[in-house]
Structures are given as structure tokens and as C-alpha cells.
Design a protein around this motif. Structure first.
Motif: not given
Length: 545
Positions: A63-82
Motif C-alpha cells: 500500500e505504498p500510496w498511503m504510508c511508508g519509510l518516507g512518512g511519519s505518524g503516531f503510535m499508542v501502546i498498552w503494556l499489559a504487564r506494566e
């Protein structure tokens, strides 16, 4: 209020999508093969973070037209053990030597998708001058090294396999290329890849993107260091500067991922985590607060009044957002453009309850339209996140980081268990879609599959509210009493209600569910299984630039 029905009944089909189910985990993505690449990490003993990174890298090849190495963004992670949530901001930064003089205003051009004035030659949305420092590789590598469990080479192996095989061209791929053919034609490398013979690549062929598999392999072996400070960085900057970009090796070397505690919004016993002020998270929090004020106790199922409450809440939070960003004064009408077809969003969950929502983007479809000759990387056009006029909160300035985005990856936690994660692509459409799915699940205890398939509306303080005709007639009538309506069905193209990807996990049974928006024919969820390339398209002609 007036009602416009011109966009109703365009397509003669009913859109549904199957869900992937497993007690071992699930992944959802805008491309099924990318979701399968992610789910394979869980199958091999990895966690949800390994899965999301594998998915994100695989999208470079499918899906190169939407995202990739040349892009940027955000991530949200839930760490269950912590028992904690983490946000990663890997948004792009402007060149240190950027100059407003490079972007003279052109009153004859339309507003950019972010609502800013157009400039001469579309320099802020097309070509080398529209490119910011991409944060994707730094963000993915940071997540994997900090919270993943598998070697980078193993996590990236499916992406490399897919890049070596080439992009199979189906009708949907031809559509994406055709929509952006003019922009792609401006760049000789992109034109040679996506427009063979001067026309969009035809279905049943495969596109080989020169250098992409080798670039992915180099990152797999050496990590983000080569991308920002090593040999790969040098090749990137040589290409960028030859094309007229002001980006420098110093700009790449100075790039950093922000890891921080995400914004938390309490709603109906859930805590919804988002990247916060610089994402769509603040608007989501405000929308839910408005909804609680007008609907303190939800009914058993959504009613016309429920949807009126949602629409009014969305309108209000968007109005406040536009005033804050300087694209709307307290008395002006809507100045914001609409961009309903960009970005990629994905979600993952594992059997231990770790959960991730990731959204990243080239900004517009195919980004700047520029493919760097030495690396095969399609580059973003994120300079258009910034205002070419002086004196505004988002005015261009050297090394300035993207500080206002529609992306809204969300992880929802209740009683210490991550229950669902959801994100979407679609520019201004993202936050309304993500928040409606979250609201349906938290206000009415809908399961994920029902919430994804439920009719949606779109409201972002423009001249009208868009409404899916699948809503009950009394809901449409009630909304029409308050707003001017566009009655617009869900379509594959254009996507008028965003493209949602989400996973959920039942804390009692452990069942994990993953699915992608029903309007995305190539999207889907995946359960843990070994990754194998499908044979679809392997017999088609290979298009080599």
C-alpha cells in the motif's frame, strides 16, 4: 434544513467485511497481506508490538500510496504487564534551512487539504520542496527496540519478501495510481514505476519498485541509525538536494522520537488513550465530554437523539480546533479543505493483552509524488501541514515539528484490561470515524464488528453534515431539523466516512477480533499463522522501470 441527496445510491452493493478471530491475538490493517505479516509475528512467539511493526513495514510494499519509510505518524501502546500506556510521536520536521520565500502564495490555487493557502507550483504539496524529515523508521525502530520481543530482521522479513516479489496491481491499485497520475508524472522515477508507457499500471501486472527491497534489508540489518546518520542517510540527502529539497544530513541526524504518557480521556468507565494535543486526541476527548453533557445516561441502543448529540459534539469540537489552529476565526466560516483518502492505520493485540494502535502517513495519496532514485522510497508532502503565511501557530519555521494532525490512534482500557484499539485513515474524516466507533462501543456496549459496520455520519464544522442513508429515516429527519445534510452512502471511492482499522479483546474469554473498514476491498484482519506469499498475480507480467 436543506437536504442534498446527490451522492446517495451511487453504488449498488452492500459493504461488509469479515472479522479475524483467535484467542492468540489479531491484527487489522488496510491491506490483508500486511495484517498477515503482523499476525505471523504473534504466531512465532512475538507480541503485539512486533506485530504492528511488521505490519507497518509490509505496507511499504503493498500500500505504498498511503504510508511508508518516507512518512511519519503516531503510535499508542498498552503494556499489559506494566499496566500503562505509552505514546510515540514520530511526526516529521521541517528542513532547518526552510524559507517562506520558497512558497509564494498563489490566490488562483485552492486551499491545501489542511486549510492553508495554495502556493505557486503547488510547491508545498508536490515535489521535493514539500518533503519533511520522515519519522517512520525512527518510530518503528524505537517501538521494536523498547517494547518488542523479536529480532528486527525477523520482523521485517515479510516486508522484504513482499518488496522483492513486487506490488500486485489489482483494480484498486490502478484506481489509486490513476487518481494521482498527474502528480506522479511530475517525477521521472515515480512515473517510470507507476505510469509505464505513460499510463497507470494495468490490473494483473506486478510493479517492481527499484531499490525498495534493498533499502528495507539495510534497515533490517542496521536499524534506524543508517537511515538518519549512516550510508542510507547520505544517499537520501544526495537525492533530495539534487531535486531541490533544503533537507540536510544535519536535519536527519537531529531527528528524535518523542515517547511520553498519552492523553487519557475518561468515558463511561473506560480510559481512552490517544497521542494528545498534537493529534486528533484533544478533539476526541472534547467530543466525548460534550456527548456526556447532552446524554448523561445513554439509552439501551442509539436513538435519533443520540446521533444528534454526536453530531453537535463533533461540530463543537471541530469549531474549537479550527479556531486554535488559525484556519477559522470566531466569526468566519469554514476554511478547511477535505482530504478523505490518505494515511494508513493498523491495530494489533496479543494473548497477553498488549494492544497497539498505529497511524502513519505520507499525508496525501502518494505523498509528494517523489520516489528517491537511490532508495526506492516514496516521500511525504508534509510541508503542507504548515502555513506558508507568517504569524500563525503552524507557520513554517526551520526544524519545526508537525504540531497539528488529524490522526487519532486510540487504545481503550477498562478495569486494567485493554478492550479495543482503533484508528483510521482519511484526513479530516479520521477523528469523527474513530470517535464514533469508540462511542458506540462505550456508550452502547456494541461489539467491535457491529460498531465498524454501523452507519456513520461526518461532521467537522463545515457547511453541512454528511449522513449515511442506511440510518433509520427518523434519525435522518431529526438530524435534518438541525443541520443541512448530505445524504451520502459509503463507497469504496471516495471514502466519505474514513477507513477504520481496529482490534478488540474479551477479557473473559480471551477472544481477539480484528477487522478493517468494509469500504476497503484489500483490507482485513488476520489471526496468527505463518506468513506465506499468496500466488495472486505471480503469473502476471512484471513492470520494470
Amino acid at each position: 434544513m436543506a437536504t442534498n441527496r446527490l451522492q446517495a445510491d451511487i453504488d449498488n452493493w452492500t459493504l461488509t467485511t469479515p472479522a479475524a478471530r483467535s484467542t492468540r491475538g489479531a491484527v487489522a490493517s488496510q491491506h490483508r497481506l500486511a495484517a498477515q505479516a503482523g499476525a505471523a509475528q504473534i504466531d512465532a512467539g512475538g507480541n503485539a508490538i512486533d506485530a504492528i511493526v511488521a505490519t507497518a513495514y509490509a505496507l511499504n510494499a503493498v500500500e505504498p500510496w498511503m504510508c511508508g519509510l518516507g512518512g511519519s505518524g503516531f503510535m499508542v501502546i498498552w503494556l499489559a504487564r506494566e499496566q500503562r500506556a505509552v505514546a510515540l510521536d514520530f511526526q516529521g520536521t521541517l528542513p532547518g534551512r526552510i524559507q517562506l520565500d520558497d512558497y509564494p502564495l498563489d490566490p488562483g490555487r485552492p486551499l491545501t487539504p489542511m486549510g492553508f493557502p495554495g502556493v505557486v507550483d503547488n510547491a508545498n504539496i508536490e515535489g521535493y520542496r514539500s518533503i519533511t524529515v520522515p519519522g517512520a523508521v525512527a518510530g518503528l525502530d524505537h517501538a521494536l527496540s523498547r517494547f518488542g520481543s523479536r529480532p528486527r530482521r525477523a520482523v521485517m522479513a515479510p516486508a522484504i519478501q513482499l518488496a522483492e516479489r513486487g506490488l500486485f496491481v489489482d483494480w484498486f491499485t490502478s484506481l489509486q495510481i490513476g487518481v494521482c497520475a498527474r502528480t506522479l508524472a511530475r517525477d521521472p522515477v515515480s512515473a517510470s514505476i507507476y505510469l509505464p508507457g505513460g499510463h497507470p499500471a494495468l490490473p494483473e501486472s506486478r510493479i517492481r519498485i527499484p531499490g525498495l527491497a534493498e533499502t528495507l534489508t539495510e534497515i533490517a540489518d542496521q536499524g534506524a541509525d543508517t537511515f538518519y546518520r549512516g550510508a542510507l542517510a547520505k544517499r537520501m540527502i544526495d537525492d533530495l538536494q539534487a531535486g531541490g529539497s533544503r533537507l540536510s544530513q544535519e536535519d536527519l541526524a537531529a531527528y528524535a522520537v518523542f515517547e511520553y504518557e498519552p492523553m487519557a480521556a475518561e468515558h463511561r468507565g473506560y480510559t481512552l488513550y490517544t497521542p494528545g494535543e498534537v493529534s486528533g486526541g484533544r478533539r476526541q476527548r472534547d467530543m466525548l465530554a460534550h456527548t456526556r453533557a447532552s446524554m448523561p445516561t445513554p439509552p439501551a441502543a442509539p436513538t435519533p437523539e443520540s446521533w444528534l448529540a454526536y453530531a453537535e459534539a463533533l461540530e463543537q469540537c471541530w469549531r474549537e480546533h479550527k479556531i486554535r489552529n488559525g484556519v477559522l476565526s470566531s466569526t468566519e466560516g469554514d476554511l478547511d479543505g477535505e482530504n478523505g483518502a490518505c494515511t494508513s492505520s493498523m491495530s494489533s493485540v496479543d494473548a497477553d493483552g498488549n494492544m497497539v494502535a498505529l497511524t502513519y502517513t505520507l499525508l496525501n495519496r502518494f505523498g509528494s509524488g517523489v520516489t528517491l532514485p537511490a532508495t526506492g522510497m516514496l516521500m511525504n508532502d508534509s510541508v503542507s501541514y504548515f502555513d506558508p503565511r507568517p504569524g500563525y501557530p503552524t507557520t513554517m519555521a526551520g526544524n519545526k515539528r508537525i504540531n497539528s494532525s488529524n490522526m487519532c490512534p486510540t487504545v481503550a482500557v477498562k478495569n486494567g484490561e485493554a478492550r479495543f484499539s482503533v484508528g483510521a485513515s482519511g484526513g479530516n474524516l479520521i477523528m469523527p470515524a474513530v470517535t464514533q466507533v469508540a462511542a458506540l462501543m462505550t456508550d452502547f456496549d456494541m461489539d467491535l464488528e457491529a460498531a465498524i459496520h454501523h452507519p456513520r455520519l461526518d461532521a467537522s464544522f463545515r457547511d453541512s453534515v454528511r449522513v449515511d442513508p442506511r440510518f433509520a429515516p427518523e434519525t435522518v429527519r431529526r438530524l435534518g431539523e438541525r443541520f443541512a445534510l448530505e445524504i451520502s452512502q459509503q463507497t469504496v471511492f471516495p471514502k466519505l466516512y474514513a477507513c477504520v482499522s481496529a482490534v478488540s479483546r474479551d477479557p473473559v474469554t480471551g477472544e481477539c477480533v480484528g477487522l478493517n473498514d468494509p469500504t476497503q476491498p484489500i483490507g482485513g484482519g488476520a489471526a496468527p499463522a505463518p506468513f506465506t506469499l499468496d500466488s495472486l498475480g505471480d503469473d502476471g507480467p512484471v513492470v520494470r522501470p
